[in-house]
Structure formats: structure tokens, C-alpha cells
Design a protein around this motif. Structure first.
Motif, PDB file in Angstrom:
ATOM      1  N   ILE A   9       0.836  -1.202   0.000  1.00  0.00           N
ATOM      2  CA  ILE A   9       0.000   0.000   0.000  1.00  0.00           C
ATOM      3  C   ILE A   9       0.869   1.250   0.000  1.00  0.00           C
ATOM      4  CG2 ILE A   9      -1.564   1.380   1.443  1.00  0.00           C
ATOM      5  CD1 ILE A   9      -2.965  -1.237   2.207  1.00  0.00           C
ATOM      6  N   LEU A  10       1.899   1.254   0.855  1.00  0.00           N
ATOM      7  CA  LEU A  10       2.808   2.409   0.900  1.00  0.00           C
ATOM      8  C   LEU A  10       3.503   2.593  -0.441  1.00  0.00           C
ATOM      9  CD1 LEU A  10       4.278   4.666   2.408  1.00  0.00           C
ATOM     10  CD2 LEU A  10       5.947   2.956   3.186  1.00  0.00           C
ATOM     11  N   ARG A  11       3.988   1.498  -1.015  1.00  0.00           N
ATOM     12  CA  ARG A  11       4.669   1.582  -2.305  1.00  0.00           C
ATOM     13  C   ARG A  11       3.735   2.139  -3.374  1.00  0.00           C
ATOM     14  NH1 ARG A  11       4.310  -1.861  -6.285  1.00  0.00           N
ATOM     15  NH2 ARG A  11       3.444  -3.475  -4.925  1.00  0.00           N
ATOM     16  N   LEU A  12       2.503   1.670  -3.428  1.00  0.00           N
ATOM     17  CA  LEU A  12       1.556   2.135  -4.437  1.00  0.00           C
ATOM     18  C   LEU A  12       1.136   3.578  -4.215  1.00  0.00           C
ATOM     19  CD1 LEU A  12      -0.699  -1.013  -4.955  1.00  0.00           C
ATOM     20  CD2 LEU A  12       0.755   0.103  -6.661  1.00  0.00           C
ATOM     21  N   ILE A  13       0.958   3.973  -2.958  1.00  0.00           N
ATOM     22  CA  ILE A  13       0.598   5.369  -2.672  1.00  0.00           C
ATOM     23  C   ILE A  13       1.680   6.294  -3.219  1.00  0.00           C
ATOM     24  CG2 ILE A  13       0.400   7.082  -0.819  1.00  0.00           C
ATOM     25  CD1 ILE A  13      -1.143   5.017   0.801  1.00  0.00           C
ATOM     26  N   ILE A  14       2.939   5.938  -2.985  1.00  0.00           N
ATOM     27  CA  ILE A  14       4.043   6.782  -3.456  1.00  0.00           C
ATOM     28  C   ILE A  14       4.122   6.761  -4.976  1.00  0.00           C
ATOM     29  CG2 ILE A  14       6.563   6.989  -3.514  1.00  0.00           C
ATOM     30  CD1 ILE A  14       6.569   6.220  -0.557  1.00  0.00           C
ATOM     31  N   GLN A  15       3.980   5.597  -5.586  1.00  0.00           N
ATOM     32  CA  GLN A  15       4.062   5.515  -7.045  1.00  0.00           C
ATOM     33  C   GLN A  15       2.920   6.270  -7.720  1.00  0.00           C
ATOM     34  OE1 GLN A  15       4.245   1.299  -7.851  1.00  0.00           O
ATOM     35  NE2 GLN A  15       6.449   1.186  -7.462  1.00  0.00           N
ATOM     36  N   VAL A  16       1.719   6.128  -7.194  1.00  0.00           N
ATOM     37  CA  VAL A  16       0.569   6.808  -7.785  1.00  0.00           C
ATOM     38  C   VAL A  16       0.655   8.310  -7.562  1.00  0.00           C
ATOM     39  CG1 VAL A  16      -1.939   7.094  -7.675  1.00  0.00           C
ATOM     40  CG2 VAL A  16      -0.950   4.799  -7.616  1.00  0.00           C
ATOM     41  N   TYR A  17       1.021   8.696  -6.345  1.00  0.00           N
ATOM     42  CA  TYR A  17       1.061  10.128  -6.033  1.00  0.00           C
ATOM     43  C   TYR A  17       2.162  10.841  -6.812  1.00  0.00           C
ATOM     44  CZ  TYR A  17       1.356  14.492  -3.459  1.00  0.00           C
ATOM     45  OH  TYR A  17       1.395  15.826  -3.124  1.00  0.00           O
ATOM     46  N   THR A  18       3.333  10.207  -6.963  1.00  0.00           N
ATOM     47  CA  THR A  18       4.427  10.866  -7.680  1.00  0.00           C
ATOM     48  C   THR A  18       4.157  10.954  -9.178  1.00  0.00           C
ATOM     49  OG1 THR A  18       5.630   8.752  -7.790  1.00  0.00           O
ATOM     50  CG2 THR A  18       6.203  10.276  -5.996  1.00  0.00           C
ATOM     51  N   SER A  19       3.258  10.114  -9.680  1.00  0.00           N
ATOM     52  CA  SER A  19       2.941  10.196 -11.114  1.00  0.00           C
ATOM     53  C   SER A  19       1.732  11.090 -11.394  1.00  0.00           C
ATOM     54  CB  SER A  19       2.680   8.791 -11.682  1.00  0.00           C
ATOM     55  OG  SER A  19       1.545   8.198 -11.067  1.00  0.00           O
ATOM     56  N   SER A  20       0.785  11.155 -10.441  1.00  0.00           N
ATOM     57  CA  SER A  20      -0.443  11.923 -10.678  1.00  0.00           C
ATOM     58  C   SER A  20      -0.526  13.215  -9.893  1.00  0.00           C
ATOM     59  CB  SER A  20      -1.667  11.062 -10.337  1.00  0.00           C
ATOM     60  OG  SER A  20      -1.751  10.843  -8.935  1.00  0.00           O
ATOM     61  N   GLY A  21       0.120  13.269  -8.732  1.00  0.00           N
ATOM     62  CA  GLY A  21       0.042  14.439  -7.868  1.00  0.00           C
ATOM     63  C   GLY A  21      -1.250  14.530  -7.089  1.00  0.00           C
TER      64      GLY A  21
END
Length: 348
Positions: A9-21
Motif C-alpha cells: 500500500i505504501l509503495r503504491l501510494i508513493i508511485q501513484v502520487y508521484t505520477s499523478s500528484g
């Protein structure tokens, strides 16, 4: 201790947030592959929030990474992304032109890296301890200014405009050129530096009635030959960084880019060759909302250089890590080829 699902979950939150903002909610995580109910995911997000790894925004129920969360991700979850064929082709093509000096390659490397990432890029050439002063020229501009051109055996070319002190005449300039060519050209730069502090002042006392002005000019002209030059590209990209919206802060960070000593210290990579520092780890309040990725590269027989990227804390760490890792090898290869060309031409 985080569970495997919480790690994902942490990994996906960071990956999604850094790509979408955009803040990340439970439904987004379910769609991204977390095999759990929305309620279970929210509980895990609450646990991550309690540990300070993610934060809840005021505008939605979604979460965003915290500085601590980014640090945990970089240390434990980061998997460098593979550089695309397009990016690698762009790098090779940009380095494929003909260069006339090492400094041109170093400057170009900063330009390429900034263009590829839309961040601020830094490039510092190899430290060559045994460089020799092989050429020196002075080109008068007018009665008050001149351009000094310094060349070393490793392809470094430095040129700079200097103001001529009032007490220094054109005859004095001619004497200075002769002294430099007779006493300093052909010597290692470390020897030149030593002679500027020992032998040269004695010579100036002998040949000049008022040696203070000419000694100051000596120091000004030759002193910068020993400076490490950090090339900076993409300064205006700072305006696009999240967390750098205050104009006075932007001006302060922009001014920092002109301080060679501070930049050299800032971008110095760790012993493991590639390092990522986030927020307060940069030890500068102006950069509290930014991250820096720095990497060293080795050119056999010619020393180590440094490249670095300064961007917002929500940069795509996996992509940037992979890119800068590939980039440093391309830069080292280009410099090695250039040095070989210099070595082969010197044998004829």
C-alpha cells in the motif's frame, strides 16, 4: 513492523502520487491491485498514518506520502526503473556531437539531464590532480579589460574577463605574460599554485616598481584555474516544484546556484556512488521541500566526477534513480573517449 500488504500500500501510494500528484484513496489502491476490502485498506492506511509514513490531506479522504514515508520507500522498497530506448537514444545522440573541450562535455551533460527530467541538474567534471598548465593567452578588450585564456593538458579550457588595475600598464601586462610562459606553463597546476605563493612574488619584486597591483592580477587570473566549476542547468524549473511558491524563497534558491563551494558540498555523492537525500537531510531550510539525487562516475586515470538532480520531494524516485544511473555511465564513456583522443593526438 509493516505487513506485506501495508508495504504494498505504501509503495503504491508513493508511485501513484508521484505520477499523478493527486491524493490516493482506498478505491484507487484496490484498482491498482491491492486484494482487500475498502475497509481493510483504510485500516492499513490508518496504521501507516500513525507511523508517520503517510498523511491525510484536508481536501479529501486520500493520503499522500510524508517525508518519512519517502525515506522509508527509498531505503526499503525502491526498485530502479529501466531507462527507455528513447531516453537512452536521446542521451547518446546529445553526446554524439564534436566537443572542443572537457568543459563543453560537462556543461552538455547538465543540459541533457535537465531536459530529460524537467528538474534542475548539476554536473561536476573529474578531479584531475595532476593537470598541467599547457597554454596561456591574454586578449586585450580595451584599455581597462582583458580576457585570460588558460588551457590544461587534460582538455580543460578556462576563459574569463578581468579588469586591469589602474596602476598596471600595457608593458606590465607583457612582462606578466612572459613570466607566466617562462615560469609556469608546462608545470602541474599544484606547482603553479605553489609558485604563486613563493617564487612569483620574489620575481615581481625584481621586475616591477609597484608589484601589488600586478600580483593581484596574477592571483585573479590564475587563481580560478584551481576552482571546481559546477555546471547548472534548468534553474527556472524550480518554479514548477511543489512547495516552492514563495518568490523570495525562489530567489534565494536561485542565488544558491551561483555559490560553487556550497554547490560542491551539496551535491557530493555518498560512498555508495548514488545517494538520495530528502527534505531536511539536505541541511538547508531553503530545500526543505526538495530532494536531491547525486551520483559519482569514474573516468579511469582521470578521477571522479559528479552529477545530480534537484527536484520536489514527490519526484518519481524509481525513474530518476534508473535514469541517473544509466546517465553516469554514458557520461563517463564520453569523457573516456575524449581523453583517449587527446592522448592519441599528443603522440603525433
Amino acid at each position: 513492523m509493516l505487513s506485506e500488504r501495508q508495504l504494498n500500500i505504501l509503495r503504491l501510494i508513493i508511485q501513484v502520487y508521484t505520477s499523478s500528484g493527486a491524493p490516493v484513496g482506498s478505491k484507487t489502491l484496490m484498482n491498482a491491485g491491492i486484494n482487500a476490502s475498502s475497509a481493510t485498506i483504510r485500516n492499513d492506511m490508518s496504521a501507516l498514518e500513525e507511523q508517520g509514513l503517510i498523511e491525510k490531506t484536508h481536501s479529501s479522504s486520500g493520503r499522500v506520502p510524508s517525508i518519512k514515508g519517502y525515506r522509508y520507500y527509498v531505503d526499503n522498497l525502491l526498485q530502479p526503473a529501466e531507462v527507455s530506448h528513447t531516453e537512452l537514444s536521446t542521451i547518446k545522440q546529445a553526446f554524439g556531437q564534436e566537443f572542443n573541450a572537457i568543459n563543453d562535455i560537462i556543461k552538455q551533460s547538465a543540459d541533457i539531464l535537465s531536459e530529460l527530467t524537467s528538474y534542475t541538474a548539476f554536473s561536476l567534471g573529474p578531479e584531475v590532480k595532476e593537470r598541467r598548465l599547457t597554454g596561456f593567452r591574454i586578449v586585450p578588450l580595451n584599455s581597462h579589460q582583458l580576457i585570460a585564456i588558460i588551457v590544461t593538458d587534460k582538455g580543460n579550457v578556462e576563459s574569463k574577463v578581468f579588469t586591469i588595475p589602474n596602476e598596471v600598464s600595457s608593458e606590465d601586462i607583457e612582462k606578466m605574460i612572459k613570466i607566466i610562459n617562462d615560469k609556469l606553463v608546462g608545470e602541474p597546476l599544484l606547482t603553479v599554485y605553489h609558485k604563486l605563493r613563493t617564487e612569483i612574488p620574489i620575481i615581481l619584486q625584481k621586475y616591477f616598481h609597484t608589484p601589488q597591483g600586478i600580483m593581484g592580477l596574477f592571483d585573479s587570473i590564475l587563481g580560478h584555474a584551481f576552482e571546481e566549476r559546477v555546471y547548472v542547468s534548468g534553474r527556472m524549473n524550480l518554479l514548477d516544484f511543489d512547495g516552492l511558491t514563495d518568490l523570495s524563497q525562489f530567489k534565494s534558491v536561485y542565488s544558491l546556484m551561483d555559490n560553487t563551494d556550497k554547490l560542491t558540498s551539496l551535491i557530493a555523492p555518498p560512498e555508495d556512488e548514488i545517494g538520495i537525500r530528502i527534505g531536511n537531510e539536505l541541511n538547508n531550510d531553503l530545500l526543505a521541500n526538495m530532494s536531491l539525487i547525486s551520483a559519482s562516475y569514474e573516468v579511469s586515470g582521470h578521477g571522479r566526477g559528479t552529477i545530480a538532480l534537484l527536484g520536489p520531494t514527490n519526484m518519481s524516485y524509481a525513474k530518476m534513480f534508473g535514469l541517473i544511473d544509466a546517465f553516469r555511465y554514458e557520461l563517463a564513456s564520453e569523457l573516456a573517449d575524449y581523453y583517449r583522443t587527446l592522448d592519441s593526438s599528443s603522440t603525433f
